[in-house]
Design a protein around this motif. Structure first.
Motif, short mmCIF file in Angstrom:
data_model
loop_
_atom_site.label_atom_id
_atom_site.label_comp_id
_atom_site.label_asym_id
_atom_site.label_seq_id
_atom_site.Cartn_x
_atom_site.Cartn_y
_atom_site.Cartn_z
N GLN A 11 48.29 43.19 48.62
CA GLN A 11 47.83 44.21 47.95
C GLN A 11 47.16 43.84 46.56
OE1 GLN A 11 48.26 47.55 49.12
NE2 GLN A 11 48.60 46.67 51.01
N LEU A 12 47.66 42.85 45.72
CA LEU A 12 47.40 42.36 44.57
C LEU A 12 46.07 41.80 44.68
CD1 LEU A 12 50.50 41.69 42.69
CD2 LEU A 12 49.05 43.58 42.42
N VAL A 13 45.64 40.94 45.56
CA VAL A 13 44.32 40.51 45.72
C VAL A 13 43.20 41.47 45.58
CG1 VAL A 13 42.92 39.20 47.28
CG2 VAL A 13 45.14 38.47 47.26
N ASP A 14 43.39 42.52 46.23
CA ASP A 14 42.30 43.78 46.17
C ASP A 14 42.31 44.33 44.41
OD1 ASP A 14 41.42 43.16 48.39
OD2 ASP A 14 42.33 44.90 49.43
N SER A 15 43.63 44.71 44.33
CA SER A 15 43.85 45.26 43.07
C SER A 15 43.41 44.39 41.76
CB SER A 15 45.38 45.62 42.80
OG SER A 15 45.69 46.51 43.82
N LEU A 16 43.82 42.96 41.82
CA LEU A 16 43.36 42.49 40.76
C LEU A 16 41.72 42.33 40.44
CD1 LEU A 16 46.13 39.58 40.85
CD2 LEU A 16 45.62 41.12 39.09
N GLY A 17 41.09 42.21 41.59
CA GLY A 17 39.76 42.35 41.62
C GLY A 17 39.34 43.68 40.78
N THR A 18 39.69 44.75 41.17
CA THR A 18 39.45 46.10 40.73
C THR A 18 39.64 46.09 39.04
OG1 THR A 18 40.07 47.12 42.72
CG2 THR A 18 39.94 48.73 41.02
N LEU A 19 40.94 45.53 38.78
CA LEU A 19 41.62 45.56 37.51
C LEU A 19 40.34 44.77 36.72
CD1 LEU A 19 45.33 44.99 37.82
CD2 LEU A 19 44.07 47.03 36.88
N SER A 20 39.88 43.62 37.11
CA SER A 20 39.06 42.67 36.42
C SER A 20 37.75 43.40 35.96
CB SER A 20 39.07 41.45 37.14
OG SER A 20 38.14 40.63 36.56
N TYR B 12 53.48 41.28 51.34
CA TYR B 12 52.81 42.64 51.22
C TYR B 12 52.27 42.75 49.91
CZ TYR B 12 52.28 47.83 50.32
OH TYR B 12 51.85 48.94 50.06
N THR B 13 53.01 42.45 48.86
CA THR B 13 52.76 42.68 47.43
C THR B 13 51.51 41.75 46.99
OG1 THR B 13 55.09 43.18 46.74
CG2 THR B 13 53.51 42.51 45.07
N GLU B 14 51.51 40.47 47.45
CA GLU B 14 50.53 39.40 47.00
C GLU B 14 49.13 40.02 47.62
OE1 GLU B 14 50.97 38.03 44.52
OE2 GLU B 14 52.80 36.92 44.43
N GLU C 181 42.39 34.76 41.87
CA GLU C 181 42.46 33.38 42.53
C GLU C 181 43.58 32.65 42.92
OE1 GLU C 181 39.49 30.44 41.03
OE2 GLU C 181 38.04 32.22 40.62
N ALA C 182 44.54 32.73 41.84
CA ALA C 182 46.21 32.18 42.03
C ALA C 182 46.49 33.35 43.24
CB ALA C 182 46.86 32.32 40.71
N THR C 183 46.60 34.24 43.10
CA THR C 183 47.33 35.24 44.25
C THR C 183 46.56 34.83 45.53
OG1 THR C 183 47.54 36.85 42.35
CG2 THR C 183 47.68 37.54 44.75
N GLU C 184 45.42 34.43 45.54
CA GLU C 184 44.80 34.13 47.06
C GLU C 184 45.79 32.74 47.58
OE1 GLU C 184 40.98 33.62 46.68
OE2 GLU C 184 40.50 36.06 47.14
N GLN C 185 46.10 31.91 46.43
CA GLN C 185 46.95 30.81 46.92
C GLN C 185 48.31 31.22 47.10
OE1 GLN C 185 45.47 27.72 47.09
NE2 GLN C 185 43.66 28.78 46.64
N GLN C 186 48.83 32.24 46.42
CA GLN C 186 50.23 32.69 46.47
C GLN C 186 50.60 33.19 47.94
OE1 GLN C 186 50.87 35.05 43.18
NE2 GLN C 186 50.56 33.63 41.74
N VAL C 187 49.62 33.94 48.53
CA VAL C 187 49.48 34.54 49.76
C VAL C 187 49.72 33.45 50.85
CG1 VAL C 187 48.28 35.80 51.74
CG2 VAL C 187 48.22 36.70 49.37
N GLN C 188 48.81 32.39 50.75
CA GLN C 188 49.19 31.07 51.63
C GLN C 188 50.47 30.24 51.10
OE1 GLN C 188 45.63 28.81 51.18
NE2 GLN C 188 44.50 30.40 51.42
#
Ligand SMILES: [Fe+2]
Length: 163
Positions: free
Chosen positions: A23-32, A19-21, A49-56
């Motif tokens: 959510q963070l894919v979206d949030s990190l885009g906003t933060l950037s 769940y966390t990862e 980008e790393a977080t997208e891999q972390q979901v997988q």
């Protein structure tokens, strides 16, 4: 609902990270996008980008544990992201930049604690493949934390000291 075994505690922890990862894919885009300090903005974009891999990678962890991927809300993460949304709606400029760097570091510390605990539980319950995957992500979280810490320390030295 009770958690009746250590194995179940491990699975629920992985579900919360899933769940966390996500959510963070979206949030990190906003933060950037909303952070104007370049070093921090880049750190957020890289980590997205790393977080997208972390979901997988978490999907591989589920597979290694013999479980179907399932997200379980982590209310601490929900609260942190809600707070960020509210703050960014009411603030901008260097205050928002510095706040965002702190939010990024808080989420990384939180993830590092979660991944570290789950890697240990996976290893001790004989789930070596899951443990290795969790440690791989743990290292990425530590790198992201280091980048954000460096950016915020630089900000504090350059922006605050010159005010
Ligand atoms: Fe992550």
């Amino acid at each position: 609902m009770t958690t009746d075994s250590i194995e179940q505690l491990l699975i629920e922890g992985v579900q919360e990270l899933y769940y966390t990862e996500q959510q963070l894919v979206d949030s990190l885009g906003t933060l950037s996008e909303e952070t104007s300090i370049q070093a921090a903005s880049h750190a957020f974009a890289d980590h997205r980008e790393a977080t997208e891999q972390q979901v997988q990678r978490l999907e591989q962890v589920f597979e290694a544990l013999g479980e179907e991927p399932e997200a379980r809300e982590d209310i601490v993460v929900t609260a942190m992201l809600d707070e960020h949304r509210q703050f960014s709606g009411e603030n901008d400029g260097e205050v928002l930049d510095r706040y965002n760097m702190a939010v990024g570091q808080k989420t990384e510390h939180y993830e590092i604690a979660a991944y570290g605990n789950l890697a240990s539980l996976a290893e001790k319950t004989g789930n070596d493949e899951a443990a290795d995957l969790l440690v791989e992500t743990l290292r990425e979280e530590q790198d992201a934390l280091d980048q954000l810490t460096e950016a915020s320390e630089q900000f504090d030295e350059q922006q605050i000291a010159s005010d």
